[in-house]
Design a protein around this motif. Structure first.
Motif, short mmCIF file in Angstrom:
data_model
loop_
_atom_site.label_atom_id
_atom_site.label_comp_id
_atom_site.label_asym_id
_atom_site.label_seq_id
_atom_site.Cartn_x
_atom_site.Cartn_y
_atom_site.Cartn_z
N VAL A 71 1.11 -1.37 -0.05
CA VAL A 71 0.22 0.27 0.04
C VAL A 71 0.70 0.93 -0.27
CG1 VAL A 71 -1.49 1.46 1.19
CG2 VAL A 71 -1.90 -0.82 1.60
N GLY A 72 0.49 1.84 -0.82
CA GLY A 72 1.72 3.46 -1.16
C GLY A 72 0.73 5.08 -0.53
N ILE A 73 1.51 5.50 0.43
CA ILE A 73 1.13 6.64 0.80
C ILE A 73 2.24 7.93 0.47
CG2 ILE A 73 0.69 7.69 3.18
CD1 ILE A 73 0.31 5.02 4.39
N VAL A 74 1.24 8.73 0.20
CA VAL A 74 2.40 9.63 -0.30
C VAL A 74 2.91 10.73 1.48
CG1 VAL A 74 2.38 11.62 -2.03
CG2 VAL A 74 2.11 10.15 -2.65
N VAL A 75 3.93 11.37 1.25
CA VAL A 75 4.68 12.14 2.60
C VAL A 75 5.02 13.08 2.12
CG1 VAL A 75 3.36 10.48 4.24
CG2 VAL A 75 6.24 10.68 3.22
N GLU A 76 4.82 14.31 3.08
CA GLU A 76 5.80 14.91 2.99
C GLU A 76 7.40 15.19 3.60
OE1 GLU A 76 4.26 20.05 2.61
OE2 GLU A 76 3.76 19.08 4.19
N ASP A 77 7.70 13.94 4.71
CA ASP A 77 8.80 14.91 5.81
C ASP A 77 9.06 12.76 6.22
OD1 ASP A 77 10.25 13.49 7.59
OD2 ASP A 77 9.58 15.72 8.87
N LEU A 78 9.34 11.80 4.90
CA LEU A 78 9.55 10.90 4.80
C LEU A 78 10.07 10.00 6.45
CD1 LEU A 78 9.16 8.52 2.78
CD2 LEU A 78 11.38 8.48 1.84
N THR A 79 11.35 10.54 7.07
CA THR A 79 12.14 10.22 7.86
C THR A 79 11.25 10.11 9.27
OG1 THR A 79 13.82 11.47 7.05
CG2 THR A 79 14.29 11.03 9.70
N ALA A 80 10.31 10.97 9.71
CA ALA A 80 9.89 11.22 10.45
C ALA A 80 8.19 9.91 10.59
CB ALA A 80 8.99 12.49 10.59
N THR A 81 7.75 9.64 9.17
CA THR A 81 6.87 8.95 8.98
C THR A 81 7.30 7.29 8.85
OG1 THR A 81 5.78 10.88 7.54
CG2 THR A 81 4.91 8.12 7.10
N VAL A 82 8.62 7.38 8.60
CA VAL A 82 9.97 6.49 8.91
C VAL A 82 9.74 6.08 10.33
CG1 VAL A 82 11.65 4.51 8.23
CG2 VAL A 82 10.62 5.89 6.39
N GLU A 83 10.30 6.80 10.98
CA GLU A 83 10.40 6.76 11.95
C GLU A 83 8.64 6.02 13.46
OE1 GLU A 83 13.14 6.33 13.64
OE2 GLU A 83 13.71 6.36 12.15
N PHE A 84 7.72 6.53 12.76
CA PHE A 84 6.79 6.63 13.66
C PHE A 84 6.17 4.72 12.87
CE2 PHE A 84 1.89 5.96 11.98
CZ PHE A 84 1.08 6.30 13.29
N PHE A 85 6.02 4.42 11.65
CA PHE A 85 5.77 3.09 11.49
C PHE A 85 7.05 2.18 12.39
CE2 PHE A 85 3.55 4.64 7.97
CZ PHE A 85 1.90 4.49 8.48
N ALA A 115 6.08 18.37 -8.57
CA ALA A 115 5.19 18.92 -7.80
C ALA A 115 3.93 18.16 -7.03
CB ALA A 115 5.03 20.16 -6.93
N VAL A 116 3.95 17.93 -5.52
CA VAL A 116 2.10 17.07 -5.02
C VAL A 116 0.56 18.16 -5.45
CG1 VAL A 116 1.20 16.94 -3.29
CG2 VAL A 116 3.56 15.92 -3.12
N VAL A 117 0.43 17.81 -6.25
CA VAL A 117 -0.93 18.76 -6.11
C VAL A 117 -2.27 18.66 -5.76
CG1 VAL A 117 -0.01 18.38 -8.45
CG2 VAL A 117 -2.15 16.45 -7.84
N ALA A 118 -2.31 17.62 -4.74
CA ALA A 118 -2.91 17.60 -3.84
C ALA A 118 -3.08 17.00 -2.48
CB ALA A 118 -4.84 17.07 -4.38
N ASP A 119 -3.94 17.46 -1.09
CA ASP A 119 -3.63 16.87 0.52
C ASP A 119 -4.81 16.17 0.48
OD1 ASP A 119 -2.77 16.82 2.54
OD2 ASP A 119 -2.16 18.89 2.47
N HIS A 120 -4.92 14.59 1.00
CA HIS A 120 -5.89 14.12 1.73
C HIS A 120 -6.10 13.95 2.68
CE1 HIS A 120 -7.97 14.43 -2.57
NE2 HIS A 120 -6.73 13.80 -2.33
N ARG A 121 -5.35 13.17 3.75
CA ARG A 121 -3.93 13.78 4.86
C ARG A 121 -5.30 13.40 5.86
NH1 ARG A 121 1.44 16.14 4.51
NH2 ARG A 121 0.17 18.28 3.97
N ARG A 122 -6.10 15.08 5.79
CA ARG A 122 -7.64 15.13 7.02
C ARG A 122 -8.36 14.99 6.26
NH1 ARG A 122 -5.10 15.71 12.18
NH2 ARG A 122 -3.16 16.55 12.34
N ALA A 123 -8.86 14.38 5.01
CA ALA A 123 -10.08 13.99 5.25
C ALA A 123 -10.68 13.13 5.81
CB ALA A 123 -10.13 13.24 4.10
#
Length: 145
Positions: A8-22, A74-82
């Motif tokens: 499953v793929g997720i697009v993020v801005e802060d890859l390092t912080a997201t890796v540490e979370f998971f 560049a990222v064109v949409a942001d659905h993270r807080r949907a």
């Protein structure tokens, strides 16, 4: 015919912080690399692209999560807080042995319960949704049997 989910793929801005979370959740970093060039754009339909990816894997090796940080285009949409009832990608869910311990491990990485409590579904599961880094929606479940 054999069908198997690869990731499953997720697009993020802060890859390092997201890796540490998971990682705190219990996934392992399988690899991190740049994916770039015209060939990659032919797959995604985005043309020439540059993307940094990190592939996370569950300890049993059966499930993968691909985290991507787009540099170009560049990222064109942001659905993270949907909200949970939004159309399209919603969340990824993990089954854990100890939900309370997992919540304690990911709290320092910004995880917040979507509701105010962990809910029990009959005698089958304890469940909750959390918002992780950048508002990513993650479901957590603990089997009660």
């Amino acid at each position: 015919m054999t069908v198997r989910m690869n990731n499953v793929g997720i697009v993020v801005e802060d890859l390092t912080a997201t890796v540490e979370f998971f990682r705190a959740l219990g996934l392992e970093l399988e690899g991190r690399m740049m994916v770039e060039g015209e060939w990659a754009g032919r797959v995604t339909g985005l043309g020439d692209q540059q993307v940094e990816i990190a592939m996370m894997v569950t300890p049993d090796g059966h499930s993968r999560l691909e985290l991507s940080r787009f540099i170009e285009p560049a990222v064109v949409a942001d659905h993270r807080r949907a909200p949970v009832n939004a159309l399209g990608y919603l969340r990824v869910m993990f089954e854990l042995d100890d939900l309370d311990a997992a919540l304690a491990r990911i709290e320092p990485y910004g995880a917040e319960l979507v509701s105010t409590e962990v809910v029990q579904f009959e005698d089958v599961y304890r469940l909750c949704y959390v918002r992780g880094p950048e508002g990513i929606l993650v479901g957590l479940a603990e089997a009660l049997r």
